[in-house]
Design a protein around this motif. Structure first.
Motif, PDB file in Angstrom:
ATOM      1  N   GLU A 170     -12.391  10.017 -25.549  1.00 13.49           N
ATOM      2  CA  GLU A 170     -13.311   9.311 -24.658  1.00 13.49           C
ATOM      3  C   GLU A 170     -14.460   8.764 -25.487  1.00 13.49           C
ATOM      4  O   GLU A 170     -15.184   9.503 -26.139  1.00 13.49           O
ATOM      5  CB  GLU A 170     -13.840  10.252 -23.576  1.00 13.49           C
ATOM      6  N   GLN A 171     -14.600   7.448 -25.481  1.00 11.07           N
ATOM      7  CA  GLN A 171     -15.663   6.782 -26.230  1.00 11.07           C
ATOM      8  C   GLN A 171     -16.488   5.949 -25.265  1.00 11.07           C
ATOM      9  O   GLN A 171     -16.092   4.849 -24.893  1.00 11.07           O
ATOM     10  CB  GLN A 171     -15.069   5.899 -27.327  1.00 11.07           C
ATOM     11  N   GLY A 172     -17.629   6.508 -24.848  1.00  3.04           N
ATOM     12  CA  GLY A 172     -18.460   5.799 -23.872  1.00  3.04           C
ATOM     13  C   GLY A 172     -17.710   5.648 -22.562  1.00  3.04           C
ATOM     14  O   GLY A 172     -17.262   6.624 -21.961  1.00  3.04           O
ATOM     15  N   LEU A 173     -17.575   4.394 -22.122  1.00  2.00           N
ATOM     16  CA  LEU A 173     -16.847   4.124 -20.888  1.00  2.00           C
ATOM     17  C   LEU A 173     -15.360   3.936 -21.131  1.00  2.00           C
ATOM     18  O   LEU A 173     -14.598   3.729 -20.192  1.00  2.00           O
ATOM     19  CB  LEU A 173     -17.420   2.864 -20.211  1.00  2.00           C
ATOM     20  N   LYS A 174     -14.929   4.005 -22.396  1.00  2.00           N
ATOM     21  CA  LYS A 174     -13.534   3.764 -22.729  1.00  2.00           C
ATOM     22  C   LYS A 174     -12.802   5.077 -22.943  1.00  2.00           C
ATOM     23  O   LYS A 174     -13.360   6.042 -23.444  1.00  2.00           O
ATOM     24  CB  LYS A 174     -13.429   2.913 -24.006  1.00  2.00           C
ATOM     25  N   ILE A 175     -11.542   5.078 -22.556  1.00  2.00           N
ATOM     26  CA  ILE A 175     -10.657   6.196 -22.859  1.00  2.00           C
ATOM     27  C   ILE A 175      -9.561   5.649 -23.749  1.00  2.00           C
ATOM     28  O   ILE A 175      -8.774   4.794 -23.336  1.00  2.00           O
ATOM     29  CB  ILE A 175     -10.075   6.829 -21.585  1.00  2.00           C
ATOM     30  N   ARG A 176      -9.500   6.115 -24.980  1.00  2.00           N
ATOM     31  CA  ARG A 176      -8.525   5.634 -25.945  1.00  2.00           C
ATOM     32  C   ARG A 176      -7.453   6.680 -26.184  1.00  2.00           C
ATOM     33  O   ARG A 176      -7.699   7.872 -26.056  1.00  2.00           O
ATOM     34  CB  ARG A 176      -9.211   5.284 -27.272  1.00  2.00           C
ATOM     35  N   GLY A 177      -6.278   6.226 -26.544  1.00  2.00           N
ATOM     36  CA  GLY A 177      -5.217   7.138 -26.956  1.00  2.00           C
ATOM     37  C   GLY A 177      -4.183   7.452 -25.897  1.00  2.00           C
ATOM     38  O   GLY A 177      -3.244   8.207 -26.156  1.00  2.00           O
ATOM     39  N   LEU A 178      -4.327   6.906 -24.686  1.00  3.30           N
ATOM     40  CA  LEU A 178      -3.358   7.204 -23.630  1.00  3.30           C
ATOM     41  C   LEU A 178      -1.969   6.689 -23.999  1.00  3.30           C
ATOM     42  O   LEU A 178      -0.964   7.387 -23.796  1.00  3.30           O
ATOM     43  CB  LEU A 178      -3.823   6.592 -22.307  1.00  3.30           C
TER      44      LEU A 178
ATOM     45  N   ASN B  24      -3.643   2.424 -35.546  1.00  7.80           N
ATOM     46  CA  ASN B  24      -3.809   3.707 -34.868  1.00  7.80           C
ATOM     47  C   ASN B  24      -3.609   4.847 -35.855  1.00  7.80           C
ATOM     48  O   ASN B  24      -2.698   4.797 -36.686  1.00  7.80           O
ATOM     49  CB  ASN B  24      -2.807   3.824 -33.709  1.00  7.80           C
ATOM     50  N   PRO B  25      -4.451   5.899 -35.803  1.00  3.63           N
ATOM     51  CA  PRO B  25      -4.323   6.995 -36.764  1.00  3.63           C
ATOM     52  C   PRO B  25      -3.011   7.765 -36.638  1.00  3.63           C
ATOM     53  O   PRO B  25      -2.541   8.353 -37.603  1.00  3.63           O
ATOM     54  CB  PRO B  25      -5.532   7.897 -36.442  1.00  3.63           C
ATOM     55  N   VAL B  26      -2.431   7.799 -35.434  1.00  2.00           N
ATOM     56  CA  VAL B  26      -1.123   8.436 -35.258  1.00  2.00           C
ATOM     57  C   VAL B  26      -0.069   7.413 -35.666  1.00  2.00           C
ATOM     58  O   VAL B  26       0.229   6.486 -34.929  1.00  2.00           O
ATOM     59  CB  VAL B  26      -0.905   8.896 -33.804  1.00  2.00           C
TER      60      VAL B  26
END
Length: 222
Positions: A86-94, A31-33
């Motif tokens: 938000e990447q397409g149908l995916k939500i990343r980073g939650l 993960n970048p963070v």
């Protein structure tokens, strides 16, 4: 004076350890963070909490010194919001956004000298991050969202056979769309699916190859 310096150092060190452990978990998942970000967030909130407690103890602030802590949480919310993509149908980073908030909360508690809540929260957070992820994959193995497109010849399609093949490969169908070309008498079925991490694409290709009318298929990430 030395005892005060030791106390403040212990608080900042404790907040640094919390941010470091959370950063290790995020970095292990590419993960970048990562470590530096979460350590800086944790020790910054710790310092602000120390300032808040200090001002309250000396009575040098006429207003409410706890506003420093509350506005810190508000500021951390902006950083957490920037981690959600938000990447397409995916939500990343939650999860990363939640970890940023956790690092801030731990830092504020360290700054106030509340080591018991910090230890309990840190212990529970690490269990959730390292063990709960494995448990989720056991209970809900199909986690990756993909797009499966099947090009078929003619209109006599055994859709039940196709769906059985997908199910036998651990795939869950979320949605289906169809495109029909009359001149070529071809149908394109577009499945939005959830697949397990262990999906064997070549095995799936061999199974779909048993569908007589199949021309080709495409499997891509969403």
């Amino acid at each position: 004076m030395d005892s005060v310096l030791f106390d403040y150092s212990a608080r900042i060190l404790a907040s640094m350890v919390c941010g470091f452990l959370l950063g290790i978990e995020r970095k292990s998942r590419q993960n970048p963070v990562g470590i530096r970000t979460l350590v800086l967030i944790s020790i910054s909130c710790c310092t602000l909490s120390i300032l808040s407690v200090y001002m309250a103890d000396l009575g040098i602030y006429r207003g409410d010194p706890t506003r420093i802590a509350s506005t810190s949480v508000t500021g951390i919310g902006f950083i957490g919001g920037g981690a959600i993509l938000e990447q397409g149908l995916k939500i990343r980073g939650l999860t990363t956004a939640a970890i940023i908030l956790t690092a801030a909360a731990l830092g504020l508690c360290c700054g106030a000298g509340l080591y018991e809540p910090v230890a309990i929260t840190m212990f529970v957070a690490l269990i959730i991050l390292f063990l709960m992820n494995k448990l989720e994959r056991i209970i809900f193995p199909a986690t990756k969202t993909k797009l499966l497109q099947l090009k078929l010849e003619g209109t006599d399609i055994n859709q039940g056979k196709i769906e059985t093949i997908l199910k036998n490969n651990g795939i869950i169908i979320s949605d289906i769309n169809m495109e029909y070309t009359a001149k070529k008498e071809q149908i394109i079925l577009s499945y939005t699916i959830k697949t397990p991490d262990s999906l064997d694409a070549l095995k799936l290709a061999n199974h779909l190859g048993k569908v007589e009318t199949l021309i080709n298929f495409t499997l891509i990430d969403k």
